[in-house]
Design a protein around this motif. Structure first.
Motif, mmCIF file in Angstrom:
data_model
loop_
_atom_site.group_PDB
_atom_site.id
_atom_site.type_symbol
_atom_site.label_atom_id
_atom_site.label_comp_id
_atom_site.label_asym_id
_atom_site.label_seq_id
_atom_site.Cartn_x
_atom_site.Cartn_y
_atom_site.Cartn_z
ATOM 1 N N VAL A 181 -6.339 14.144 -5.877
ATOM 2 C CA VAL A 181 -5.135 13.326 -6.072
ATOM 3 C C VAL A 181 -5.494 11.952 -6.621
ATOM 4 C CG1 VAL A 181 -3.773 14.568 -4.366
ATOM 5 C CG2 VAL A 181 -5.110 12.581 -3.639
ATOM 6 N N LEU A 182 -6.656 11.419 -6.240
ATOM 7 C CA LEU A 182 -7.076 10.143 -6.810
ATOM 8 C C LEU A 182 -7.378 10.284 -8.292
ATOM 9 C CD1 LEU A 182 -9.341 8.916 -3.869
ATOM 10 C CD2 LEU A 182 -7.277 7.761 -4.692
ATOM 11 N N ARG A 212 -5.977 12.304 -10.341
ATOM 12 C CA ARG A 212 -4.738 12.548 -11.085
ATOM 13 C C ARG A 212 -3.794 11.343 -11.084
ATOM 14 N NH1 ARG A 212 -3.268 18.923 -9.764
ATOM 15 N NH2 ARG A 212 -5.439 19.667 -9.823
ATOM 16 N N SER A 213 -4.219 10.244 -10.491
ATOM 17 C CA SER A 213 -3.329 9.072 -10.394
ATOM 18 C C SER A 213 -4.102 7.791 -10.661
ATOM 19 C CB SER A 213 -2.708 9.020 -9.003
ATOM 20 O OG SER A 213 -3.715 9.004 -8.006
ATOM 21 N N ARG A 214 -4.912 7.804 -11.709
ATOM 22 C CA ARG A 214 -5.777 6.659 -11.970
ATOM 23 C C ARG A 214 -5.016 5.426 -12.452
ATOM 24 N NH1 ARG A 214 -10.550 9.738 -15.182
ATOM 25 N NH2 ARG A 214 -8.968 11.380 -15.292
ATOM 26 N N ASP A 215 -3.724 5.575 -12.718
ATOM 27 C CA ASP A 215 -2.931 4.403 -13.061
ATOM 28 C C ASP A 215 -2.551 3.580 -11.834
ATOM 29 O OD1 ASP A 215 -1.329 6.471 -12.090
ATOM 30 O OD2 ASP A 215 0.442 5.758 -13.183
ATOM 31 N N ALA A 216 -2.848 4.089 -10.625
ATOM 32 C CA ALA A 216 -2.425 3.424 -9.393
ATOM 33 C C ALA A 216 -3.539 2.638 -8.713
ATOM 34 C CB ALA A 216 -1.862 4.460 -8.419
ATOM 35 N N TRP A 217 -4.764 2.706 -9.229
ATOM 36 C CA TRP A 217 -5.872 2.027 -8.554
ATOM 37 C C TRP A 217 -6.981 1.698 -9.541
ATOM 38 C CZ3 TRP A 217 -10.573 4.617 -8.772
ATOM 39 C CH2 TRP A 217 -10.513 5.995 -9.085
ATOM 40 N N ARG A 218 -7.844 0.783 -9.151
ATOM 41 C CA ARG A 218 -9.026 0.420 -9.938
ATOM 42 C C ARG A 218 -10.258 0.412 -9.044
ATOM 43 N NH1 ARG A 218 -7.958 -2.133 -14.940
ATOM 44 N NH2 ARG A 218 -5.749 -2.642 -15.274
ATOM 45 N N GLY A 219 -11.394 0.762 -9.656
ATOM 46 C CA GLY A 219 -12.650 0.786 -8.929
ATOM 47 C C GLY A 219 -13.382 2.084 -9.194
ATOM 48 N N THR A 220 -14.299 2.440 -8.314
ATOM 49 C CA THR A 220 -15.084 3.673 -8.438
ATOM 50 C C THR A 220 -15.011 4.449 -7.133
ATOM 51 O OG1 THR A 220 -16.626 2.698 -10.036
ATOM 52 C CG2 THR A 220 -17.382 4.637 -8.821
ATOM 53 N N VAL A 221 -14.696 5.725 -7.245
ATOM 54 C CA VAL A 221 -14.693 6.617 -6.086
ATOM 55 C C VAL A 221 -15.980 7.439 -6.116
ATOM 56 C CG1 VAL A 221 -13.559 8.552 -4.935
ATOM 57 C CG2 VAL A 221 -12.182 6.729 -5.982
ATOM 58 N N MET A 222 -16.742 7.380 -5.051
ATOM 59 C CA MET A 222 -17.958 8.164 -4.903
ATOM 60 C C MET A 222 -17.699 9.221 -3.830
ATOM 61 S SD MET A 222 -21.828 7.060 -3.643
ATOM 62 C CE MET A 222 -21.961 5.729 -4.840
ATOM 63 N N VAL A 223 -17.665 10.473 -4.228
ATOM 64 C CA VAL A 223 -17.404 11.574 -3.306
ATOM 65 C C VAL A 223 -18.736 12.203 -2.913
ATOM 66 C CG1 VAL A 223 -16.279 13.815 -3.013
ATOM 67 C CG2 VAL A 223 -15.148 11.995 -4.307
ATOM 68 N N VAL A 224 -18.999 12.284 -1.615
ATOM 69 C CA VAL A 224 -20.275 12.809 -1.123
ATOM 70 C C VAL A 224 -20.020 14.019 -0.236
ATOM 71 C CG1 VAL A 224 -22.278 12.351 0.342
ATOM 72 C CG2 VAL A 224 -21.490 10.613 -1.283
ATOM 73 N N GLY A 225 -20.474 15.187 -0.695
ATOM 74 C CA GLY A 225 -20.500 16.382 0.131
ATOM 75 C C GLY A 225 -21.872 16.453 0.791
ATOM 76 N N LEU A 254 0.814 -1.207 0.000
ATOM 77 C CA LEU A 254 0.000 0.000 0.000
ATOM 78 C C LEU A 254 0.848 1.258 0.000
ATOM 79 C CD1 LEU A 254 -3.297 0.819 1.532
ATOM 80 C CD2 LEU A 254 -1.425 2.268 2.256
ATOM 81 N N LYS A 255 1.965 1.243 0.712
ATOM 82 C CA LYS A 255 2.770 2.454 0.818
ATOM 83 C C LYS A 255 3.310 2.874 -0.545
ATOM 84 C CE LYS A 255 5.951 4.659 4.015
ATOM 85 N NZ LYS A 255 6.725 4.482 5.267
ATOM 86 N N ALA A 256 3.679 1.909 -1.342
ATOM 87 C CA ALA A 256 4.188 2.237 -2.681
ATOM 88 C C ALA A 256 3.098 2.872 -3.537
ATOM 89 C CB ALA A 256 4.731 0.973 -3.356
ATOM 90 N N ARG A 257 1.888 2.306 -3.470
ATOM 91 C CA ARG A 257 0.776 2.896 -4.221
ATOM 92 C C ARG A 257 0.451 4.284 -3.700
ATOM 93 N NH1 ARG A 257 -4.451 0.614 -4.490
ATOM 94 N NH2 ARG A 257 -4.117 -0.654 -2.621
ATOM 95 N N ALA A 258 0.480 4.449 -2.382
ATOM 96 C CA ALA A 258 0.180 5.755 -1.801
ATOM 97 C C ALA A 258 1.183 6.806 -2.268
ATOM 98 C CB ALA A 258 0.172 5.658 -0.276
ATOM 99 N N ARG A 259 2.449 6.413 -2.390
ATOM 100 C CA ARG A 259 3.449 7.362 -2.885
ATOM 101 C C ARG A 259 3.115 7.802 -4.304
ATOM 102 N NH1 ARG A 259 7.612 3.831 -0.662
ATOM 103 N NH2 ARG A 259 8.424 4.694 1.300
ATOM 104 N N ARG A 260 2.683 6.858 -5.137
ATOM 105 C CA ARG A 260 2.340 7.190 -6.527
ATOM 106 C C ARG A 260 1.183 8.169 -6.580
ATOM 107 N NH1 ARG A 260 1.293 1.472 -9.119
ATOM 108 N NH2 ARG A 260 0.728 2.729 -10.942
ATOM 109 N N VAL A 261 0.220 7.988 -5.675
ATOM 110 C CA VAL A 261 -0.955 8.854 -5.681
ATOM 111 C C VAL A 261 -0.646 10.203 -5.036
ATOM 112 C CG1 VAL A 261 -3.319 9.104 -4.813
ATOM 113 C CG2 VAL A 261 -2.533 6.883 -5.666
#
Length: 443
Positions: free
Chosen positions: A142-143, A145-158, A18-25
């Protein structure tokens, strides 16, 4: 940190890779932070009360659109939903609440709120929702801008109207999950008067459930010089207030956590007039639904009993205006988030979790249409290092007791430290739930 700083949580393990992916993001965070800081300053200067978050919601919405999210406005009031689909994988909901409080700011900060309602009521972000919202937008950026580091769907709720415990349910009632999909995990965080850069997690119940109760007590008015002709609702109300204190001390076991507070007592308008009625409003906090039911029953029993003893002309009205459920973390999801934070921030940044007597409407997001949805909720420290060091006390509990907390006009998060650590904590938690990716994903 000195010897009084919170001690790290032992025995946490980190998810591999996870730390390596977090650095990429998070390599994009420095580019994003100026916008996050500008948003935070703007929201802090221009807070909006529950149900009136139109300006705040629009600030969130256009920033998400600029990062490539599909944005829907006005979901359950001023709620904002942003979707970023990035290949096959889980859907992770990131939540930030947007509303402020009717509190007058006393921080003296150059960006302090001077907002007032049309009725002259002060408005302040005295609970850190401006931090939550700014960090939500930062993590979303940041997520994206770094879509090469993860897969799935991010749902942002304000989310609007957290302070009235209405916003989350309103968004769900407006079809949040039916329209945008039921998430596989829901993540949220809250500021706390701990040292900036520290985080507190608690498995199981992390915040109490709540109930807002209104009591209307009826008497018989008279001249203040002739009390014998009255049934004085002020005296009746005072008796009720004092008797209510025995619920926790005498009706519950010492092992059952509960709070009963009378926050409002209104009666009469002149010194020489005994009024016809009195109005009391209470907040009830419990860590168990069964205990809450017993406390509510005791409140009604006491109000009716004192009214009868006073010779009131009719029984009191007892209304439960709204309730917030117990905020209970999913054990597996909470451990995953905590381990991710341990890997990214270090074990020393994690402090032992304690039960928080405040309440949230965040648990409503765990009520899926067909089955419960796992939720994880943690606390992030926002106290500047020097302020923490200089706070009276030799233990963390003593220091926290001597620092301004949420709902105080003096609540002032460490601006730079809180925004960076809040963006990082929400991003890292999201990555712990999303699938990893070693190759770019087709967009």
């Amino acid at each position: 940190m000195n010897d009084a700083a919170p001690q790290p949580v032992p025995g946490t393990s980190a998810p591999s890779g996870l730390k390596a992916r977090a650095r990429r993001v998070l390599q994009h965070l420095d580019a994003v932070l100026p916008n996050v800081d500008a948003l935070y300053g703007d929201l802090h200067e221009h807070p909006e009360l529950s149900g009136h978050e139109a300006r705040t919601a629009e600030e969130v919405a256009w920033r998400l659109e600029a990062e490539g999210y599909e944005v829907t406005r006005d979901v359950g009031g001023h709620g904002v939903v942003g979707l970023l689909r990035n290949g096959d994988g889980p859907t992770v909901l990131l939540r930030g609440d947007m509303d402020a409080l009717p509190v007058e700011e006393k921080t003296g900060l150059p960006y302090a709120s001077r907002e007032r309602t049309e009725d002259g009521e002060p408005v302040m972000h005295a609970c850190g929702h401006d931090v939550h919202t700014a960090c939500l937008v930062g993590a979303a950026a940041v997520l994206a801008r770094s879509r090469d580091a993860w897969r799935g769907t991010v749902m942002v709720v304000g989310q609007p109207a957290e302070e009235t415990l209405q916003g989350a349910k309103a968004m769900l009632d407006a079809g949040l999950y039916a329209r945008f999909g039921t998430p596989d995990a829901v993540l949220g965080q809250h500021t706390a008067p701990l040292p900036v850069g520290t985080f507190m997690h608690r498995e199981g119940v992390t915040m109490m459930g709540s109930a807002h109760v209104r009591l209307r007590l009826f008497g018989r008015g008279a001249h203040g010089a002739q009390p014998e002709l009255s049934v004085d609702p002020v005296v009746l109300g005072a008796s009720v207030v004092m008797r209510l204190q025995t619920i926790v001390s005498r009706a519950l076991s010492p092992l059952e956590a509960a709070v009963v507070t009378v926050g409002q007592f209104q009666a009469g308008s002149r010194a020489n007039v005994i009024p016809d009625e009195a109005l009391l409003e209470l907040t009830v906090r419990t860590e168990d639904d069964a205990v809450q039911a017993r406390v509510l029953a005791a409140i009604e029993r006491i109000a009716k009993g004192e009214a009868a003893a006073s010779g009131a002309p009719k029984p009191p009205q007892v209304e439960v205006l709204n309730r917030g459920p117990v905020n209970r973390n999913d054990p597996e999801l909470l451990r995953r988030v905590r381990d991710a934070h341990a890997e990214w921030f270090g074990h020393d940044a994690l402090v032992p979790g304690v039960l928080v007597t405040a309440s949230e409407d965040f648990p409503f997001f765990g009520q899926g249409p067909e089955h419960p949805v796992p939720t994880a909720y943690w606390f992030m420290g926002i106290t500047p290092p020097r302020v923490w060091e200089e706070a009276p006390g030799t233990t963390p509990q003593e220091k926290v007791a001597n620092l301004p907390g949420p709902h105080s006009g003096l609540y002032a998060p460490d601006r730079a430290g809180s925004l960076r650590s809040g963006c990082e904590s929400l991003t890292v938690a999201a990555l712990a739930c999303l699938h990893g990716s070693d190759a770019p994903v087709d967009h």
